[in-house]
Design a protein around this motif. Structure first.
Motif, PDB file in Angstrom:
ATOM      1  N   THR A 149       0.880  -1.160   0.000  1.00 28.30           N
ATOM      2  CA  THR A 149       0.000   0.000   0.000  1.00 28.30           C
ATOM      3  C   THR A 149       0.916   1.206   0.000  1.00 28.30           C
ATOM      4  OG1 THR A 149      -1.698  -1.161   1.243  1.00 28.30           O
ATOM      5  CG2 THR A 149      -1.812   1.237   1.248  1.00 28.30           C
ATOM      6  N   LEU A 150       0.721   2.087  -0.970  1.00 34.43           N
ATOM      7  CA  LEU A 150       1.647   3.206  -1.146  1.00 34.43           C
ATOM      8  C   LEU A 150       0.870   4.508  -1.268  1.00 34.43           C
ATOM      9  CD1 LEU A 150       4.770   3.295  -3.381  1.00 34.43           C
ATOM     10  CD2 LEU A 150       3.008   5.032  -3.732  1.00 34.43           C
ATOM     11  N   ARG A 151       1.374   5.553  -0.601  1.00 34.58           N
ATOM     12  CA  ARG A 151       0.715   6.860  -0.622  1.00 34.58           C
ATOM     13  C   ARG A 151       1.624   7.907  -1.252  1.00 34.58           C
ATOM     14  NH1 ARG A 151      -1.707   6.771   5.578  1.00 34.58           N
ATOM     15  NH2 ARG A 151      -3.467   5.384   5.093  1.00 34.58           N
ATOM     16  N   ALA A 152       1.018   8.741  -2.095  1.00 33.69           N
ATOM     17  CA  ALA A 152       1.767   9.822  -2.736  1.00 33.69           C
ATOM     18  C   ALA A 152       1.347  11.152  -2.147  1.00 33.69           C
ATOM     19  CB  ALA A 152       1.503   9.816  -4.243  1.00 33.69           C
ATOM     20  N   HIS A 153       2.350  11.917  -1.726  1.00 32.28           N
ATOM     21  CA  HIS A 153       2.110  13.252  -1.183  1.00 32.28           C
ATOM     22  C   HIS A 153       2.788  14.270  -2.088  1.00 32.28           C
ATOM     23  CE1 HIS A 153       2.759  16.324   2.302  1.00 32.28           C
ATOM     24  NE2 HIS A 153       1.740  16.663   1.535  1.00 32.28           N
ATOM     25  N   LEU A 154       1.992  15.035  -2.837  1.00 29.93           N
ATOM     26  CA  LEU A 154       2.541  16.027  -3.762  1.00 29.93           C
ATOM     27  C   LEU A 154       2.476  17.426  -3.144  1.00 29.93           C
ATOM     28  CD1 LEU A 154       0.940  14.952  -7.180  1.00 29.93           C
ATOM     29  CD2 LEU A 154       2.969  14.042  -6.038  1.00 29.93           C
ATOM     30  N   ALA A 155       3.334  18.308  -3.658  1.00 30.90           N
ATOM     31  CA  ALA A 155       3.287  19.717  -3.254  1.00 30.90           C
ATOM     32  C   ALA A 155       1.984  20.329  -3.777  1.00 30.90           C
ATOM     33  CB  ALA A 155       4.487  20.460  -3.825  1.00 30.90           C
TER      34      ALA A 155
ATOM     35  N   LYS B  38       3.396  19.483  -8.721  1.00 30.41           N
ATOM     36  CA  LYS B  38       4.516  19.243  -9.636  1.00 30.41           C
ATOM     37  C   LYS B  38       5.685  18.536  -8.962  1.00 30.41           C
ATOM     38  CE  LYS B  38       3.643  22.866 -13.000  1.00 30.41           C
ATOM     39  NZ  LYS B  38       3.610  24.325 -13.089  1.00 30.41           N
ATOM     40  N   THR B  39       5.677  18.509  -7.646  1.00 24.72           N
ATOM     41  CA  THR B  39       6.799  17.907  -6.918  1.00 24.72           C
ATOM     42  C   THR B  39       6.286  16.838  -5.957  1.00 24.72           C
ATOM     43  OG1 THR B  39       7.932  20.025  -7.014  1.00 24.72           O
ATOM     44  CG2 THR B  39       8.790  18.421  -5.447  1.00 24.72           C
ATOM     45  N   ILE B  40       7.050  15.742  -5.874  1.00 26.14           N
ATOM     46  CA  ILE B  40       6.690  14.656  -4.970  1.00 26.14           C
ATOM     47  C   ILE B  40       7.355  14.924  -3.620  1.00 26.14           C
ATOM     48  CG2 ILE B  40       6.862  12.172  -4.571  1.00 26.14           C
ATOM     49  CD1 ILE B  40       7.196  11.974  -7.740  1.00 26.14           C
ATOM     50  N   LEU B  41       6.552  15.325  -2.647  1.00 28.34           N
ATOM     51  CA  LEU B  41       7.116  15.636  -1.327  1.00 28.34           C
ATOM     52  C   LEU B  41       7.480  14.365  -0.568  1.00 28.34           C
ATOM     53  CD1 LEU B  41       4.810  18.532  -0.068  1.00 28.34           C
ATOM     54  CD2 LEU B  41       7.085  18.694  -1.086  1.00 28.34           C
ATOM     55  N   ASP B  42       6.625  13.344  -0.708  1.00 26.65           N
ATOM     56  CA  ASP B  42       6.867  12.110   0.041  1.00 26.65           C
ATOM     57  C   ASP B  42       6.158  10.933  -0.625  1.00 26.65           C
ATOM     58  OD1 ASP B  42       7.850  10.466   2.070  1.00 26.65           O
ATOM     59  OD2 ASP B  42       6.218  10.942   3.470  1.00 26.65           O
ATOM     60  N   ILE B  43       6.777   9.780  -0.474  1.00 18.76           N
ATOM     61  CA  ILE B  43       6.168   8.508  -0.847  1.00 18.76           C
ATOM     62  C   ILE B  43       6.220   7.675   0.421  1.00 18.76           C
ATOM     63  CG2 ILE B  43       6.614   6.344  -2.092  1.00 18.76           C
ATOM     64  CD1 ILE B  43       5.627   8.373  -4.007  1.00 18.76           C
ATOM     65  N   SER B  44       5.072   7.271   0.947  1.00 21.47           N
ATOM     66  CA  SER B  44       5.115   6.413   2.125  1.00 21.47           C
ATOM     67  C   SER B  44       4.433   5.099   1.794  1.00 21.47           C
ATOM     68  CB  SER B  44       4.473   7.109   3.335  1.00 21.47           C
ATOM     69  OG  SER B  44       3.081   7.247   3.183  1.00 21.47           O
TER      70      SER B  44
ATOM     71  N   ALA C 172       7.863  15.277 -13.601  1.00 27.34           N
ATOM     72  CA  ALA C 172       8.542  15.065 -14.890  1.00 27.34           C
ATOM     73  C   ALA C 172       9.776  14.179 -14.705  1.00 27.34           C
ATOM     74  CB  ALA C 172       8.928  16.406 -15.501  1.00 27.34           C
ATOM     75  N   GLU C 173      10.500  14.439 -13.622  1.00 28.82           N
ATOM     76  CA  GLU C 173      11.685  13.634 -13.340  1.00 28.82           C
ATOM     77  C   GLU C 173      11.305  12.207 -12.942  1.00 28.82           C
ATOM     78  OE1 GLU C 173      16.005  14.437 -11.358  1.00 28.82           O
ATOM     79  OE2 GLU C 173      14.504  15.977 -11.648  1.00 28.82           O
ATOM     80  N   PHE C 174      10.237  12.086 -12.180  1.00 30.24           N
ATOM     81  CA  PHE C 174       9.748  10.756 -11.810  1.00 30.24           C
ATOM     82  C   PHE C 174       9.471   9.925 -13.056  1.00 30.24           C
ATOM     83  CE2 PHE C 174       6.021   7.971 -11.404  1.00 30.24           C
ATOM     84  CZ  PHE C 174       6.555   7.013 -10.563  1.00 30.24           C
TER      85      PHE C 174
ATOM     86  N   LYS D 104      -2.912   9.534  -9.781  1.00 27.59           N
ATOM     87  CA  LYS D 104      -4.185   9.921  -9.156  1.00 27.59           C
ATOM     88  C   LYS D 104      -4.041  11.223  -8.369  1.00 27.59           C
ATOM     89  CE  LYS D 104      -5.040   5.693  -7.391  1.00 27.59           C
ATOM     90  NZ  LYS D 104      -5.709   4.524  -6.772  1.00 27.59           N
ATOM     91  N   ALA D 105      -2.919  11.345  -7.671  1.00 28.23           N
ATOM     92  CA  ALA D 105      -2.679  12.530  -6.838  1.00 28.23           C
ATOM     93  C   ALA D 105      -2.547  13.791  -7.686  1.00 28.23           C
ATOM     94  CB  ALA D 105      -1.423  12.338  -5.981  1.00 28.23           C
ATOM     95  N   ALA D 106      -2.042  13.636  -8.909  1.00 25.68           N
ATOM     96  CA  ALA D 106      -1.788  14.796  -9.770  1.00 25.68           C
ATOM     97  C   ALA D 106      -3.041  15.266 -10.502  1.00 25.68           C
ATOM     98  CB  ALA D 106      -0.691  14.448 -10.786  1.00 25.68           C
ATOM     99  N   LEU D 107      -4.133  14.534 -10.403  1.00 27.95           N
ATOM    100  CA  LEU D 107      -5.367  14.886 -11.120  1.00 27.95           C
ATOM    101  C   LEU D 107      -5.943  16.210 -10.611  1.00 27.95           C
ATOM    102  CD1 LEU D 107      -7.258  11.486 -11.483  1.00 27.95           C
ATOM    103  CD2 LEU D 107      -6.092  12.779 -13.279  1.00 27.95           C
TER     104      LEU D 107
END
Ligand code: ZN
Length: 146
Positions: free
Chosen positions: A43-49, A53-59, A85-87, A143-146
Motif C-alpha cells: 500500500t503506497l501513498r503519494a504526497h505532492l506539493a 509538480k513535486t513529490i514531497l513524500d512517498i510512504s 517530470a523527473e519521476f 491519481k494525486a496529480a489529477l
C-alpha cells in the motif's frame, strides 16, 4: 568484489533497512498492489506539493519477498523530492531495464541503487516483484496529480 555480489549486497541492505517505510498521514492518493504469483503486497501513498509538480513524500507499508521490499526502498530514495517530470524519466529508465532481460544497463544517475536489480531482470517470475512498488507509485502519483 564482483559486480554481481556487490549488487546482491545493495539489495540485501535495502531489504534489511528499508528507507522511508511506514504509512504517513499526509497524502492525496493511495494505491494498493498485489503480486499473486509471489505473495507480495504494498500500500503506497503519494504526497505532492500544492502545485502538484513535486513529490514531497512517498510512504508505504509492504510485505513480501526481499526483491519486492528492497525495490520499494530504492523507489523511495530515488523519487522523494523530485518533480513529476523527473519521476517519469526515472520510472521509464527502471521499467525499461526490468523489461530488458538483463541486457539494458540503466543510467545510475537516474535510478541510483535501482541498477542493482539488473540481475533480477533475467528472471521473468521475479520482474513483477521488482516492479510492484514502482507500479503502485505510478498509479498513486497519477491519481494525486489529477
Ligand atoms: Zn516477490
Amino acid at each position: 568484489m564482483q559486480l554481481q555480489s556487490l549488487y546482491q549486497e545493495v539489495i540485501l541492505d535495502h531489504y534489511r533497512n528499508q528507507r522511508g517505510k511506514g504509512l504517513r498521514g499526509d497524502y492525496q492518493a493511495e494505491s494498493h498492489q498485489v503480486n499473486p504469483t509471489c505473495g507480495d503486497e504494498i500500500t503506497l501513498r503519494a504526497h505532492l506539493a500544492e502545485d502538484k509538480k513535486t513529490i514531497l513524500d512517498i510512504s508505504y507499508e509492504s510485505t513480501g519477498c526481499s526483491i519486492s521490499q528492497a525495490s520499494a526502498s530504492v523507489l523511495f530514495e530515488q523519487v522523494k523530492g523530485v518533480s513529476i517530470a523527473e519521476f517519469e524519466k526515472i520510472f521509464n529508465e527502471y521499467h525499461a531495464m526490468m523489461q530488458s532481460q538483463g541486457k539494458l544497463e540503466a543510467n545510475e544517475d537516474l535510478i541510483g541503487d535501482g541498477v542493482a536489480f539488473i540481475g533480477v531482470a533475467q528472471y521473468p517470475a521475479r520482474v513483477k516483484c521488482a516492479l510492484l512498488a514502482w507500479m503502485a507509485a505510478k498509479d498513486a502519483i497519477g491519481k494525486a496529480a489529477l
